[in-house]
Motif scaffolding. Sequence first.
Motif, PDB file in Angstrom:
ATOM      1  N   ARG A 112       0.822  -1.202   0.000  1.00  0.00           N
ATOM      2  CA  ARG A 112       0.000   0.000   0.000  1.00  0.00           C
ATOM      3  C   ARG A 112       0.858   1.256   0.000  1.00  0.00           C
ATOM      4  O   ARG A 112       0.596   2.204  -0.729  1.00  0.00           O
ATOM      5  N   ARG A 113       1.890   1.279   0.855  1.00  0.00           N
ATOM      6  CA  ARG A 113       2.748   2.460   0.903  1.00  0.00           C
ATOM      7  C   ARG A 113       3.466   2.669  -0.423  1.00  0.00           C
ATOM      8  O   ARG A 113       3.595   3.796  -0.903  1.00  0.00           O
ATOM      9  N   ALA A 114       3.931   1.571  -1.016  1.00  0.00           N
ATOM     10  CA  ALA A 114       4.619   1.691  -2.306  1.00  0.00           C
ATOM     11  C   ALA A 114       3.671   2.175  -3.395  1.00  0.00           C
ATOM     12  O   ALA A 114       4.040   2.998  -4.234  1.00  0.00           O
ATOM     13  N   ALA A 115       2.437   1.667  -3.367  1.00  0.00           N
ATOM     14  CA  ALA A 115       1.463   2.070  -4.384  1.00  0.00           C
ATOM     15  C   ALA A 115       1.125   3.548  -4.263  1.00  0.00           C
ATOM     16  O   ALA A 115       1.041   4.266  -5.264  1.00  0.00           O
ATOM     17  N   LEU A 116       0.946   4.001  -3.017  1.00  0.00           N
ATOM     18  CA  LEU A 116       0.635   5.414  -2.820  1.00  0.00           C
ATOM     19  C   LEU A 116       1.799   6.301  -3.233  1.00  0.00           C
ATOM     20  O   LEU A 116       1.618   7.333  -3.879  1.00  0.00           O
ATOM     21  N   ALA A 117       3.015   5.892  -2.892  1.00  0.00           N
ATOM     22  CA  ALA A 117       4.181   6.683  -3.274  1.00  0.00           C
ATOM     23  C   ALA A 117       4.330   6.732  -4.786  1.00  0.00           C
ATOM     24  O   ALA A 117       4.644   7.777  -5.362  1.00  0.00           O
ATOM     25  N   ALA A 118       4.071   5.609  -5.438  1.00  0.00           N
ATOM     26  CA  ALA A 118       4.165   5.585  -6.898  1.00  0.00           C
ATOM     27  C   ALA A 118       3.100   6.453  -7.536  1.00  0.00           C
ATOM     28  O   ALA A 118       3.341   7.152  -8.525  1.00  0.00           O
ATOM     29  N   LEU A 119       1.909   6.422  -6.947  1.00  0.00           N
ATOM     30  CA  LEU A 119       0.802   7.201  -7.493  1.00  0.00           C
ATOM     31  C   LEU A 119       1.126   8.684  -7.499  1.00  0.00           C
ATOM     32  O   LEU A 119       0.926   9.384  -8.492  1.00  0.00           O
ATOM     33  N   LEU A 149     -28.058   8.982  -3.713  1.00  0.00           N
ATOM     34  CA  LEU A 149     -26.681   9.308  -4.065  1.00  0.00           C
ATOM     35  C   LEU A 149     -26.046   8.024  -4.584  1.00  0.00           C
ATOM     36  O   LEU A 149     -25.884   7.065  -3.833  1.00  0.00           O
ATOM     37  N   ALA A 150     -25.719   7.981  -5.875  1.00  0.00           N
ATOM     38  CA  ALA A 150     -25.166   6.777  -6.484  1.00  0.00           C
ATOM     39  C   ALA A 150     -23.710   7.018  -6.868  1.00  0.00           C
ATOM     40  O   ALA A 150     -23.397   7.963  -7.592  1.00  0.00           O
ATOM     41  N   LEU A 151     -22.823   6.153  -6.383  1.00  0.00           N
ATOM     42  CA  LEU A 151     -21.391   6.241  -6.647  1.00  0.00           C
ATOM     43  C   LEU A 151     -21.022   5.132  -7.620  1.00  0.00           C
ATOM     44  O   LEU A 151     -21.182   3.950  -7.306  1.00  0.00           O
ATOM     45  N   VAL A 152     -20.526   5.496  -8.798  1.00  0.00           N
ATOM     46  CA  VAL A 152     -20.158   4.474  -9.784  1.00  0.00           C
ATOM     47  C   VAL A 152     -18.691   4.660 -10.186  1.00  0.00           C
ATOM     48  O   VAL A 152     -18.227   5.772 -10.391  1.00  0.00           O
ATOM     49  N   GLY A 153     -17.966   3.540 -10.247  1.00  0.00           N
ATOM     50  CA  GLY A 153     -16.552   3.601 -10.578  1.00  0.00           C
ATOM     51  C   GLY A 153     -15.773   4.442  -9.596  1.00  0.00           C
ATOM     52  O   GLY A 153     -14.834   5.147  -9.972  1.00  0.00           O
ATOM     53  N   SER A 154     -16.115   4.359  -8.327  1.00  0.00           N
ATOM     54  CA  SER A 154     -15.541   5.251  -7.317  1.00  0.00           C
ATOM     55  C   SER A 154     -14.211   4.734  -6.778  1.00  0.00           C
ATOM     56  O   SER A 154     -14.095   3.561  -6.416  1.00  0.00           O
ATOM     57  N   HIS A 163      -7.340   1.076  -1.987  1.00  0.00           N
ATOM     58  CA  HIS A 163      -8.421   1.693  -1.216  1.00  0.00           C
ATOM     59  C   HIS A 163      -7.929   1.979   0.202  1.00  0.00           C
ATOM     60  O   HIS A 163      -8.369   1.375   1.184  1.00  0.00           O
ATOM     61  N   VAL A 164      -7.005   2.912   0.271  1.00  0.00           N
ATOM     62  CA  VAL A 164      -6.400   3.318   1.533  1.00  0.00           C
ATOM     63  C   VAL A 164      -6.325   4.836   1.555  1.00  0.00           C
ATOM     64  O   VAL A 164      -6.544   5.509   0.548  1.00  0.00           O
ATOM     65  N   SER A 165      -6.003   5.368   2.707  1.00  0.00           N
ATOM     66  CA  SER A 165      -5.824   6.801   2.862  1.00  0.00           C
ATOM     67  C   SER A 165      -4.643   7.006   3.793  1.00  0.00           C
ATOM     68  O   SER A 165      -4.586   6.400   4.867  1.00  0.00           O
ATOM     69  N   GLY A 170      -9.642   5.878   0.921  1.00  0.00           N
ATOM     70  CA  GLY A 170     -10.129   4.945   1.923  1.00  0.00           C
ATOM     71  C   GLY A 170     -11.022   3.836   1.409  1.00  0.00           C
ATOM     72  O   GLY A 170     -10.857   3.347   0.289  1.00  0.00           O
ATOM     73  N   THR A 171     -11.987   3.462   2.229  1.00  0.00           N
ATOM     74  CA  THR A 171     -12.798   2.258   2.033  1.00  0.00           C
ATOM     75  C   THR A 171     -13.435   2.176   0.653  1.00  0.00           C
ATOM     76  O   THR A 171     -13.980   3.153   0.134  1.00  0.00           O
TER      77      THR A 171
END
Length: 331
Positions: free
Chosen positions: A19-26, A233-238, A270-272, A283-284
Amino acid sequence: MWTWSRRRGAARRGAGRWRRAALAALVGGAVVLPLSAAAQPRTPAPAPAATAPVTAATLDETYAAHRANAADASRMAAAHGDRRRAAADRSLAGSSRQLLAFDGRGPGLVTEVLGDLARAGHVAVLVPGSDTSLDTYGRFRAAALALYGRLTAQAPEGTRVAVVAWLGYETPGTVSTTVATAGRAEQAAPRLRSLVRQVRALTGPRTHLSLLCHSYGSVVCARAAAGLDADDLALVGSPGTGAGTAAGLRTPARVWAARGTGDWVEHVPHVSAGLFGTTVGFGTDPVSPAFGARVFAAGDGGHSDYFAPGSRSLANLARIVLGERTEVTRD
């Protein structure tokens, strides 16, 4: 041989590192992108038209004023040599277009109405995600048109419907630092609340109002949700909302979520987490049981297919807008 607890501990450590690596790469990958686009001169356009407060009586006058402004913007863009923007503005200036708002400056903003907004019993507000601007508005409008067509075909006889395509904020780029943080959403949230109040004032409290929020647009809707006078309230591809649960959105609206099986956003972490002085990630996962939304079927479409004509997702979104809650299908 490892015990179960040792395996589980190793898996958690591995997941945390990933997760940390993915966030740093992002974020890191976006930081090193060339910044030349920001330095490019922007196509000139007039200031938005000054209009009277929008009421049922002044609605046509408002539409006409913004069409005229779009025509002026088209002429200025053509004189500047920006044929793409000139064509987009000229299309919006067409006599049949119902523009509740228009601003041709910079990436551009536009709010367009499909249907008879003042008399509609069911209204959907579409909130777009990244990479949506006047230059790419055609594809966003195509989604609105597909929904409007489905609603008019599916609505009971005598039921009036309307769709509001709301490009009311400067969306982030798909590959950028802004798309991984809530900064643009926080700027957009007051504008979305204002739009909803405007729609409510036009339609009255009995109109069924739904917000359909795609991709980064779901972050915008989440930031605006608290106290928002919406029914659904509809969330799609969120990618997430920044809230840990649907209840955390603090909205009286029913919260729905869907993701197509071919949508790449499933693989977004899906992290923050705090990174480089800001919070990165949302997040979630909104379609997870932990979030607590009403999850509905979206078929096997990809990230841009939620409003594709004939799709399961479009059929279910239309049912939500029409208040046909028991008819919404699950996977």
